[in-house]
Every structure is written in structure tokens, then in C-alpha cells.
Scaffold this motif. Structure first.
Motif, PDB file in Angstrom:
ATOM      1  N   VAL A 101       0.834  -1.296  -0.158  1.00  0.00           N
ATOM      2  CA  VAL A 101      -0.093   0.033   0.025  1.00  0.00           C
ATOM      3  C   VAL A 101       0.978   1.255  -0.032  1.00  0.00           C
ATOM      4  O   VAL A 101       0.307   2.394  -0.499  1.00  0.00           O
ATOM      5  CB  VAL A 101      -0.890  -0.048   1.398  1.00  0.00           C
ATOM      6  CG1 VAL A 101      -1.836   1.227   1.081  1.00  0.00           C
ATOM      7  CG2 VAL A 101      -1.735  -1.063   1.115  1.00  0.00           C
TER       8      VAL A 101
ATOM      9  N   THR B 161      -0.151   4.519  -2.151  1.00  0.00           N
ATOM     10  CA  THR B 161      -0.401   5.584  -1.783  1.00  0.00           C
ATOM     11  C   THR B 161       0.500   6.850  -2.402  1.00  0.00           C
ATOM     12  O   THR B 161      -0.138   7.828  -2.646  1.00  0.00           O
ATOM     13  CB  THR B 161       0.025   5.666  -0.290  1.00  0.00           C
ATOM     14  OG1 THR B 161      -0.737   4.804   0.307  1.00  0.00           O
ATOM     15  CG2 THR B 161      -0.371   7.075   0.512  1.00  0.00           C
ATOM     16  N   ASP B 162       1.538   6.692  -2.849  1.00  0.00           N
ATOM     17  CA  ASP B 162       2.277   7.519  -3.653  1.00  0.00           C
ATOM     18  C   ASP B 162       1.694   7.675  -5.006  1.00  0.00           C
ATOM     19  O   ASP B 162       1.856   8.731  -5.597  1.00  0.00           O
ATOM     20  CB  ASP B 162       3.888   7.196  -3.909  1.00  0.00           C
ATOM     21  CG  ASP B 162       4.545   7.142  -2.526  1.00  0.00           C
ATOM     22  OD1 ASP B 162       4.383   8.306  -1.777  1.00  0.00           O
ATOM     23  OD2 ASP B 162       5.365   6.476  -2.352  1.00  0.00           O
TER      24      ASP B 162
ATOM     25  N   ARG C 103      -2.762  10.380  -0.896  1.00  0.00           N
ATOM     26  CA  ARG C 103      -3.188   9.693   0.476  1.00  0.00           C
ATOM     27  C   ARG C 103      -4.562   9.753   0.870  1.00  0.00           C
ATOM     28  O   ARG C 103      -5.027   8.841   1.514  1.00  0.00           O
ATOM     29  CB  ARG C 103      -2.394  10.891   1.355  1.00  0.00           C
ATOM     30  CG  ARG C 103      -0.917  11.125   1.615  1.00  0.00           C
ATOM     31  CD  ARG C 103      -0.142  11.228   0.194  1.00  0.00           C
ATOM     32  NE  ARG C 103       1.144  11.446   0.430  1.00  0.00           N
ATOM     33  CZ  ARG C 103       2.009  10.832  -0.166  1.00  0.00           C
ATOM     34  NH1 ARG C 103       1.885   9.805  -0.947  1.00  0.00           N
ATOM     35  NH2 ARG C 103       3.397  11.540   0.223  1.00  0.00           N
TER      36      ARG C 103
ATOM     37  N   MET D  85      -6.558   6.313  -0.005  1.00  0.00           N
ATOM     38  CA  MET D  85      -6.702   5.344   0.765  1.00  0.00           C
ATOM     39  C   MET D  85      -6.947   5.484   2.164  1.00  0.00           C
ATOM     40  O   MET D  85      -7.112   4.496   3.071  1.00  0.00           O
ATOM     41  CB  MET D  85      -5.117   4.819   0.636  1.00  0.00           C
ATOM     42  CG  MET D  85      -4.636   4.776  -0.887  1.00  0.00           C
ATOM     43  SD  MET D  85      -5.107   3.615  -2.050  1.00  0.00           S
ATOM     44  CE  MET D  85      -4.660   2.123  -1.172  1.00  0.00           C
ATOM     45  N   TYR D  86      -7.005   6.854   2.492  1.00  0.00           N
ATOM     46  CA  TYR D  86      -7.158   7.256   3.917  1.00  0.00           C
ATOM     47  C   TYR D  86      -8.271   6.336   4.615  1.00  0.00           C
ATOM     48  O   TYR D  86      -8.168   6.199   6.143  1.00  0.00           O
ATOM     49  CB  TYR D  86      -7.316   8.597   4.030  1.00  0.00           C
ATOM     50  CG  TYR D  86      -6.894   9.372   5.263  1.00  0.00           C
ATOM     51  CD1 TYR D  86      -5.881   8.989   6.001  1.00  0.00           C
ATOM     52  CD2 TYR D  86      -7.908  10.240   5.870  1.00  0.00           C
ATOM     53  CE1 TYR D  86      -5.689   9.770   7.410  1.00  0.00           C
ATOM     54  CE2 TYR D  86      -7.615  10.886   7.200  1.00  0.00           C
ATOM     55  CZ  TYR D  86      -6.417  10.395   7.681  1.00  0.00           C
ATOM     56  OH  TYR D  86      -6.285  11.158   8.860  1.00  0.00           O
TER      57      TYR D  86
ATOM     58  N   ASP E 166      -8.753   1.711   4.380  1.00  0.00           N
ATOM     59  CA  ASP E 166      -8.339   0.861   5.497  1.00  0.00           C
ATOM     60  C   ASP E 166      -9.145   0.827   6.841  1.00  0.00           C
ATOM     61  O   ASP E 166      -9.121  -0.168   7.344  1.00  0.00           O
ATOM     62  CB  ASP E 166      -6.797   1.142   5.765  1.00  0.00           C
ATOM     63  CG  ASP E 166      -6.470   2.437   6.364  1.00  0.00           C
ATOM     64  OD1 ASP E 166      -7.061   3.460   5.643  1.00  0.00           O
ATOM     65  OD2 ASP E 166      -5.645   2.670   7.103  1.00  0.00           O
TER      66      ASP E 166
ATOM     67  N   ASP F  20      -1.978   1.464   6.923  1.00  0.00           N
ATOM     68  CA  ASP F  20      -2.494   2.848   7.387  1.00  0.00           C
ATOM     69  C   ASP F  20      -1.188   3.603   7.692  1.00  0.00           C
ATOM     70  O   ASP F  20      -1.198   5.077   7.563  1.00  0.00           O
ATOM     71  CB  ASP F  20      -3.249   2.532   8.628  1.00  0.00           C
ATOM     72  CG  ASP F  20      -4.024   3.859   9.190  1.00  0.00           C
ATOM     73  OD1 ASP F  20      -4.614   4.413   8.333  1.00  0.00           O
ATOM     74  OD2 ASP F  20      -3.368   4.404  10.084  1.00  0.00           O
TER      75      ASP F  20
ATOM     76  N   ILE G  60       0.143   5.801   4.811  1.00  0.00           N
ATOM     77  CA  ILE G  60      -1.112   6.622   4.254  1.00  0.00           C
ATOM     78  C   ILE G  60      -1.100   7.806   5.428  1.00  0.00           C
ATOM     79  O   ILE G  60      -0.788   8.997   5.164  1.00  0.00           O
ATOM     80  CB  ILE G  60      -2.196   6.029   4.289  1.00  0.00           C
ATOM     81  CG1 ILE G  60      -2.541   4.935   3.468  1.00  0.00           C
ATOM     82  CG2 ILE G  60      -3.489   6.995   3.943  1.00  0.00           C
ATOM     83  CD1 ILE G  60      -3.522   3.858   3.391  1.00  0.00           C
TER      84      ILE G  60
ATOM     85  N   GLU H 262      -6.678  16.249   0.704  1.00  0.00           N
ATOM     86  CA  GLU H 262      -5.477  15.743   0.151  1.00  0.00           C
ATOM     87  C   GLU H 262      -4.282  16.516   0.428  1.00  0.00           C
ATOM     88  O   GLU H 262      -4.365  17.616   0.771  1.00  0.00           O
ATOM     89  CB  GLU H 262      -5.855  15.574  -1.313  1.00  0.00           C
ATOM     90  CG  GLU H 262      -4.503  14.874  -2.192  1.00  0.00           C
ATOM     91  CD  GLU H 262      -4.267  13.546  -1.707  1.00  0.00           C
ATOM     92  OE1 GLU H 262      -3.472  13.311  -0.854  1.00  0.00           O
ATOM     93  OE2 GLU H 262      -4.764  12.483  -2.163  1.00  0.00           O
TER      94      GLU H 262
ATOM     95  N   TRP I 269       1.413  16.335  -2.602  1.00  0.00           N
ATOM     96  CA  TRP I 269       1.281  15.211  -3.491  1.00  0.00           C
ATOM     97  C   TRP I 269       0.734  15.781  -4.844  1.00  0.00           C
ATOM     98  O   TRP I 269       0.880  15.519  -5.893  1.00  0.00           O
ATOM     99  CB  TRP I 269       0.567  14.102  -2.666  1.00  0.00           C
ATOM    100  CG  TRP I 269       0.118  12.960  -3.799  1.00  0.00           C
ATOM    101  CD1 TRP I 269       1.054  11.839  -3.957  1.00  0.00           C
ATOM    102  CD2 TRP I 269      -0.883  12.688  -4.469  1.00  0.00           C
ATOM    103  NE1 TRP I 269       0.449  11.086  -4.862  1.00  0.00           N
ATOM    104  CE2 TRP I 269      -0.792  11.639  -5.143  1.00  0.00           C
ATOM    105  CE3 TRP I 269      -2.039  13.399  -5.022  1.00  0.00           C
ATOM    106  CZ2 TRP I 269      -1.724  10.942  -6.204  1.00  0.00           C
ATOM    107  CZ3 TRP I 269      -3.075  13.044  -5.828  1.00  0.00           C
ATOM    108  CH2 TRP I 269      -2.928  11.863  -6.494  1.00  0.00           C
TER     109      TRP I 269
ATOM    110  N   ALA J  77       5.679   7.740   1.040  1.00  0.00           N
ATOM    111  CA  ALA J  77       4.777   6.615   1.705  1.00  0.00           C
ATOM    112  C   ALA J  77       5.568   5.042   1.485  1.00  0.00           C
ATOM    113  O   ALA J  77       5.575   4.191   2.294  1.00  0.00           O
ATOM    114  CB  ALA J  77       3.438   6.611   0.898  1.00  0.00           C
TER     115      ALA J  77
END
Length: 459
Positions: A72, A76-77, A81, A84-85, A88, A122, A125, A196, A200, A375
């Protein structure tokens, strides 16, 4: 060039909520990994588990964490972020509820693996998102609260687990495991609406989105030149960048010190009563009291470390901490017949000195790697350190049975010395630097920025 509007921002309600939401994952980690120890006696009898199956249920979450961090982190990269936040946390909630209804051992094994995977996911992330929004002066404290939350979760698991099983009676282990769903729901609610990472977004070329987000969240205006400068420093990366140039050294550093920290720590946390019994503590109540005191010192040691990391700096703090952690383990190895107060005191000193390295487990990977692979770096550190945690979980009782307590202590000291050597050789000073400056640092020790050297290692 750094994103000054973020680096120099005043701590606001947004930051405090973000810290609470991001710390919720480690809180659940500590809770979920510890609560299985409370539930195992009851579920072993009801599900008629063999010793091997019970051990597998206890450790399978670590295998899940290994894969979760490994898989993950890069996702995430790649996808962001925020995307996926919450996924999970939803997985943790559903899996915890499902634990209430298991009928066979294999079902619990699968669920514990899924829970471990979500926990491992997690960390990259939440810590990346937190690091990329926090002001530079508060980053150490904010990420320090991550490990504090872990210890709080572990302590809460034992308190809540024993209370639930006492009230629920036979079959109470189901509600003990299911209780994590309530915590998951609370953290999931806290994470609702989290924005976000602007860094990123800039790294993905979504500059206008980043500008609007900064205006909305921090009420600050930024110029195209500011964001273009950040974009130049954050090139599109891949997992393989972790194994080239300066990042190879940094990957080795964070993995080695993290692993050398986590093996003795897990041994003391999980096998505290057995270790104290090996030193001649015949009273079970005394062993439990000593173990509880040692666990509390792991938490308390983090509190002064939060200040030390900002005053003395990261490099000095981690080197001195590892050096001091060696001393009580050597004393215990040499003086096996030590009085009760010496034995408990040595374990407590180790736990207290472990505060700074415990915080830096999350702080260093986020500061030493740029946004494009941040990440991935955290996920890699989590994944590889879980191998050490799993090995320690299996080998500590074997070592106590076959080698004895003195050699076991010396092995722990040797592992800690290996971590010390890695810190002396490779630890960098990142205190007071922006994320762009610390991740572009090409010199061990001083942390002098060398952006060109780092850019050459990225695809």
C-alpha cells in the motif's frame, strides 16, 4: 524550495483534528495487536486450538502488516493519501465485526491477516499525510504522538479486554475482539473530510487544485512560483528509487535502526512476565505488576523525547538513546541474580530510553524521503521491521528455554549495539528543516542540502 505556507503555518483546529485522526491508526494498531493476547485463552478452548494454531493466530497479523506496508505504500504514492485514507479503516471496522461471528480457526486466521494488512497499510498513508501538512516546528511532536497513541491503544486493549471478558463470561472473547469496531468507527468519523496532501497534488502536476486547497484550509495565498519550486523538488518517483544513490543508504538506515529497536521492544512487551519469571520472580502478581510498569515506561519515555528531539536534534537523540538502551540489557546479562528492584529498574530504564527511537521510527522515514516516494519508504520500513518483530516473537521463548536468561539479554544488547552503529554511521540531522530540505539532504550527520545529488537518484 519549500512550501513555506505549510512549513511556517500556525497550528490550527485543522492541524489538531488531523493529528487526532492520523494517530487513530496507531491507536488501533496497539489495540488490535494486544487484544488478541487477552482473547486467546478463551478462544483457544472454545475453538479447540492446537498450540501451533494459537501461535499462528497471534502472529499472523504481523505477516499482514508486512504485506500491507509493502503493497500500500507505493499505491499511496501513486493514487494519493486521501484516496486510501478511509478504505483501510473501513476494512478494520468490518473485519472486527466479523470476528464476533467466527466458527472455525481458519476464519479467525484470515480475519487477523486482513486486520494486519489494513494496519500495515495505514502507517504510510496517515504518517505521510500528517508530515506533509504539519509545520516544521511541530512535525516532531505531531509524529511523536503516533507512537504515544500506539502505547495508549495497547494499554486500553488490556483494560477493556479484561473488563469485557469478566462481564461477558464464556464467549466473551468474541466481544473482546469485536470491540475494536467501535474504535474503528470513531477514527473513521474523525477522518471524514480530510483533504489531500498539497505536496502530492503538486507532484502530480495538479497545481491549481493544490492552490485552492491551501487557500481553503490555511486561508493563505500562494504564487505559481512557490508551487513551481516545490514541483521542481518533487519529481515523479518509483519504489526502485529507494534502492539507488542516497536513498539506498537511507533505506538501510531506517530499516536497520527500526528493526533493532522493535525486536527487544516486542520481546519485553509480549514476554514481560516470562522474562521476569526467568529472573526468579516466583509470584505471578509481581510479574504482572512489573510488566505493567515496564509497559507504562515505554509510553512515559516518549513524553520527554518529544522535547529532546526539537532541542538536541534527531541525530544526537537517537545515538544517545541507543547507547543508553544497551546498558540495562548488559547489566541484566551480567547480574542474573540481581534483586527485584534492579531487574525491574533495568527493564524500566530500557523502556524509558526507547522513547526517542520509537518516535523516530515514524519521523525519520517521512523526513528523509521526498513526496514522490515518502509513503513507499514508510511502508518499506514497516514491512521489513515486522520480519524482526515476528522473529523476536518466536525466538525469545526458544532462547530462554535453550540458552537461558543471560545469553538472551546479551543477544538483545548485541542487537541494540547494531542499531547504535547504524545510527552513528548514517543518522542525519533534520531538525528545523522543511520536508524539501531534509529529503534533499545528501550529507550524513550535518544534513546540508544537496538538491542536485538527490534529484539524480529519482527517475
Amino acid at each position: 524550495m519549500s512550501l513555506d505556507v505549510v512549513e511556517n503555518a500556525k497550528v490550527s483546529r485543522f492541524h489538531r483534528k488531523l493529528i487526532a485522526a492520523c494517530s487513530g491508526g496507531p491507536l488501533l494498531d496497539g489495540y488490535l495487536l494486544s487484544v488478541i493476547g487477552v482473547a486467546l485463552p478463551g478462544l483457544s478452548g472454545e475453538l479447540e486450538l492446537t498450540d501451533g494454531t494459537a501461535a499462528a493466530i497471534g502472529v499472523v497479523a504481523l505477516v499482514g502488516m508486512f504485506l500491507g506496508g509493502l503493497v500500500v505504500g507505493p499505491l499511496t504514492d501513486l493514487f494519493g493519501r486521501r484516496a486510501m485514507y478511509t478504505i483501510d479503516l473501513a476494512v478494520l471496522l468490518v473485519s472486527s465485526v466479523a470476528c464476533v461471528f467466527v466458527a472455525e480457526a481458519w476464519q479467525l486466521l484470515v480475519l487477523r491477516f486482513v486486520i494486519g494488512f489494513a494496519i500495515g497499510a495505514d502507517y504510510p498513508i496517515a504518517t505521510s499525510l500528517l508530515a506533509e501538512w504539519c509545520p516544521r516546528e511541530q512535525r516532531g511532536r505531531a509524529l511523536g504522538l503516533v507512537i504515544v497513541a500506539w502505547y495508549l491503544g495497547a494499554m486500553l486493549a488490556y483494560c477493556a479486554g479484561y473488563l469485557i471478558e469478566a462481564l461477558a463470561g464464556p464467549g466473551g472473547w468474541r466481544w473482546t475482539l469485536g470491540s475494536a469496531a467501535l474504535l474503528s468507527a470513531i477514527v473513521l468519523a474523525l477522518r471524514h473530510g480530510t483533504p489531500e496532501s498539497p505536496r502530492w497534488l503538486v507532484g502530480k502536476g495538479r497545481v491549481e487544485e493544490a492552490r485552492k486547497l491551501l487557500e481553503q484550509v490555511l486561508d493563505a495565498r500562494v504564487s505559481d512560483a512557490d508551487l513551481a519550486g516545490v514541483s521542481d523538488d518533487v519529481k515523479r518517483g518509483s519504489v526502485m528509487a529507494l534502492f539507488r544513490g542516497v536513498y539506498l543508504r537511507r533505506t538501510m538506515f531506517v530499516t536497520i535502526f527500526y528493526t533493532c529497536q522493535v525486536i527487544p521492544m516486542w520481546a519485553i512487551l509480549i514476554f514481560g512476565p516470562q522474562l521476569l519469571s526467568a529472573f526468579g520472580f516466583d509470584s505471578p502478581s509481581l510479574s504482572l505488576f512489573g510488566s505493567a510498569l515496564i509497559s507504562a515506561l515505554f509510553l512515559l519515555g516518549c513524553l520527554p523525547a518529544l522535547r529532546v528531539l526539537e532541542s538536541a536534534g534527531r541525530r544526537k537523540a537517537i545515538i544517545w538513546s541507543f547507547a543508553l538502551m544497551v546498558v540495562p540489557l548488559v547489566v541484566l546479562g551480567v547480574w542474573v541474580q540481581a534483586p527485584v528492584w534492579v531487574v525491574i529498574g533495568c527493564f524500566c530504564l530500557y523502556a524509558f530510553f526507547a522513547g526517542a527511537p520509537g518516535i523516530l521510527e515514524w519521523l525519520y522515514p517521512n523526513e528523509l524521503f521526498p513526496t514522490a516516494i515518502r509513503a513507499s519508504a514508510v511502508g518499506m520500513a514497516v514491512a521489513l521491521s515486522r520480519i524482526g518483530a515476528a522473529a523476536g516473537t518466536y525466538l525469545v521463548p526458544v532462547s530462554l528455554d535453550h540458552l537461558g536468561v543471560a545469553p538472551t539479554m546479551f543477544i538483545g544488547a548485541a542487537i541494540t549495539v547494531a542499531g547504535l552503529v547504524a545510527c552513528v554511521a548514517w543518522a542525519e540531522e533534520t531538525k528545523g528543516r522543511s520536508l524539501e530540505e531534509s529529503s534533499a539532504s545528501g550529507v550524513t550527520g550535518t544534513g546540508t542540502p544537496d538538491v542536485r545529488k538527490v534529484r539524480s537518484t529519482l527517475p
